[in-house]
Design a protein around this motif. Structure first.
Motif, mmCIF file in Angstrom:
data_model
loop_
_atom_site.group_PDB
_atom_site.id
_atom_site.type_symbol
_atom_site.label_atom_id
_atom_site.label_comp_id
_atom_site.label_asym_id
_atom_site.label_seq_id
_atom_site.Cartn_x
_atom_site.Cartn_y
_atom_site.Cartn_z
ATOM 1 N N HIS A 40 35.529 32.397 49.006
ATOM 2 C CA HIS A 40 35.725 34.004 47.557
ATOM 3 C C HIS A 40 36.907 33.496 47.660
ATOM 4 O O HIS A 40 37.503 34.253 46.330
ATOM 5 C CB HIS A 40 36.318 34.457 49.580
ATOM 6 N N THR A 41 38.071 33.017 47.988
ATOM 7 C CA THR A 41 39.848 32.825 47.012
ATOM 8 C C THR A 41 39.435 32.035 46.598
ATOM 9 O O THR A 41 39.972 32.571 45.388
ATOM 10 C CB THR A 41 39.952 32.285 48.535
ATOM 11 N N LEU A 42 38.230 31.423 46.027
ATOM 12 C CA LEU A 42 38.633 30.497 44.663
ATOM 13 C C LEU A 42 37.825 31.449 43.783
ATOM 14 O O LEU A 42 38.548 31.729 42.169
ATOM 15 C CB LEU A 42 37.878 29.156 44.820
ATOM 16 N N VAL A 98 39.037 42.869 44.251
ATOM 17 C CA VAL A 98 38.005 43.375 44.993
ATOM 18 C C VAL A 98 37.737 42.616 45.813
ATOM 19 O O VAL A 98 37.257 42.501 47.218
ATOM 20 C CB VAL A 98 36.985 44.911 44.804
ATOM 21 N N GLN A 99 37.422 41.814 45.174
ATOM 22 C CA GLN A 99 36.420 40.000 45.777
ATOM 23 C C GLN A 99 38.035 39.695 47.007
ATOM 24 O O GLN A 99 36.914 39.275 48.439
ATOM 25 C CB GLN A 99 36.125 39.130 45.133
ATOM 26 N N LEU A 100 39.135 40.097 46.818
ATOM 27 C CA LEU A 100 39.880 39.027 47.472
ATOM 28 C C LEU A 100 40.246 40.199 48.837
ATOM 29 O O LEU A 100 40.383 39.749 49.974
ATOM 30 C CB LEU A 100 41.006 38.821 46.593
ATOM 31 N N ALA A 101 40.835 41.134 48.211
ATOM 32 C CA ALA A 101 40.530 42.197 48.960
ATOM 33 C C ALA A 101 39.786 42.546 50.355
ATOM 34 O O ALA A 101 39.989 42.451 51.177
ATOM 35 C CB ALA A 101 40.968 43.528 48.405
ATOM 36 N N VAL A 102 38.419 42.404 49.899
ATOM 37 C CA VAL A 102 37.171 42.635 51.079
ATOM 38 C C VAL A 102 37.049 41.308 51.710
ATOM 39 O O VAL A 102 36.369 41.651 52.788
ATOM 40 C CB VAL A 102 36.304 43.241 50.117
ATOM 41 N N ALA A 103 36.609 40.015 51.012
ATOM 42 C CA ALA A 103 36.308 39.222 51.943
ATOM 43 C C ALA A 103 37.358 38.282 52.062
ATOM 44 O O ALA A 103 36.865 36.890 52.841
ATOM 45 C CB ALA A 103 35.950 38.071 51.007
ATOM 46 N N ASN A 105 41.876 39.142 52.199
ATOM 47 C CA ASN A 105 42.713 39.913 52.315
ATOM 48 C C ASN A 105 43.374 40.754 51.726
ATOM 49 O O ASN A 105 43.534 39.931 50.202
ATOM 50 C CB ASN A 105 43.970 38.799 53.917
ATOM 51 N N LEU A 106 44.301 41.548 51.940
ATOM 52 C CA LEU A 106 45.036 42.260 51.411
ATOM 53 C C LEU A 106 46.563 41.877 50.867
ATOM 54 O O LEU A 106 46.687 42.165 49.329
ATOM 55 C CB LEU A 106 45.142 43.477 51.898
ATOM 56 N N LEU A 107 46.886 40.633 51.365
ATOM 57 C CA LEU A 107 47.919 40.179 50.999
ATOM 58 C C LEU A 107 47.285 39.513 49.768
ATOM 59 O O LEU A 107 48.566 38.593 49.033
ATOM 60 C CB LEU A 107 48.476 39.316 52.242
ATOM 61 N N ALA A 108 46.424 38.303 50.083
ATOM 62 C CA ALA A 108 46.257 37.557 49.042
ATOM 63 C C ALA A 108 45.962 38.406 47.573
ATOM 64 O O ALA A 108 46.312 37.898 46.494
ATOM 65 C CB ALA A 108 44.706 36.574 49.203
ATOM 66 N N ALA A 109 45.066 39.648 47.306
ATOM 67 C CA ALA A 109 45.125 40.305 46.433
ATOM 68 C C ALA A 109 45.878 40.486 45.707
ATOM 69 O O ALA A 109 46.165 40.677 44.873
ATOM 70 C CB ALA A 109 43.884 41.616 46.981
#
Length: 265
Positions: A40-42, A98-103, A105-109
């Protein structure tokens, strides 16, 4: 036409973005934290980076059309309409965030959003105004490892900033080498990069050496911070010295061949 949309996303460049994100993730979780979170991160980061690349080409249609190395791109050549490219860029960027925020975390997004913002709103317009745009452009380029770190730790501790500084300083000689190699193209497009503002190349060479010299101690900082061991320390020292030598050689000769060696180095 599908191939043109792939080109719009600059996949070769974004491989490096994903690689540095992976490095940040691994440094934060050397024993692994599950494949799902990593993927999800990548993927989220790759989507945002692809969207940023598409926005960048939208903003530089005219300039790209003036440069030999970019005039065959989908937008200046007319193979993709600006409206379609804009929709493509928006969809990619929003999907990644959206993928970063949902799957993840909000900081990564949030870090990914800052990357998108600094690349499209600050760096790209500044390229037409000042040679300092190169420094500004180094910021979004150095943020991906922080996305990887934030994905695991949910913070931006000193270790994350060390990774940011390593990538930021590495980029500068890389950018300067590209600017020297393609200075005629950049001049034709109206980009006031350092080799155009000071065409003798003296300042370009000196700055490449300064940044490469600064990178050397900073690249050793992960060991001092307890993030890495002696194998990394030795490798970073050897490669850092090699990079500095390439920058010094370029500064002395200012030839296209030595600029290319620095670029590949």
């Amino acid at each position: 036409q599908a191939g043109d949309y792939v080109t719009l996303a600059k996949p070769r460049l974004n491989v490096l973005v994903v690689a540095t994100t992976l490095a940040g993730y691994y440094m934060a979780a050397p024993r692994g934290l599950g494949w799902a979170l990593l993927l999800h991160t990548l993927i989220g980061t790759a989507l945002v980076a692809s969207g940023a690349s598409a926005f960048n080409q939208l903003l530089e249609i005219e300039a790209d059309g003036l440069m030999r190395r970019t005039r065959a791109r989908p937008l200046p050549s007319g193979r993709i309409a600006p409206g379609r490219a804009r929709a493509f860029a928006i969809v990619l960027s929003v999907a990644g965030l959206v993928q970063l925020a949902v799957a993840v975390n909000l900081l990564a997004a949030a870090v990914a959003f800052v990357t998108l913002l600094t690349y499209t709103v600050f760096y790209t317009p500044l390229k037409r105004r000042t040679s300092l745009s190169t420094v500004v452009g180094g910021v979004p380029g150095a943020l991906p490892p922080m996305i990887g770190w934030a994905a695991v730790r949910e913070n931006l501790s000193i270790e994350a900033w060390i990774l940011f500084c390593v990538v930021f300083l590495w980029q500068m000689p890389h950018f300067l080498a590209i600017a020297w190699m393609y200075r005629e193209d950049y001049k034709r497009a109206g980009f006031p990069l350092l080799p155009i503002v000071e065409p003798d190349g003296g300042s370009t060479g000196r700055q490449a050496v300064i940044y490469a010299a600064a990178l050397l101690p900073v690249s050793l900082a992960p060991t001092a911070a307890g993030m890495t061991g002696n194998v990394y320390l030795a490798g970073a020292a050897v490669m850092g010295l090699g990079f500095l030598a390439l920058a010094g050689r370029f500064a002395q000769s200012r030839t296209a061949a030595d600029a290319r060696r620095l670029f590949f180095g």
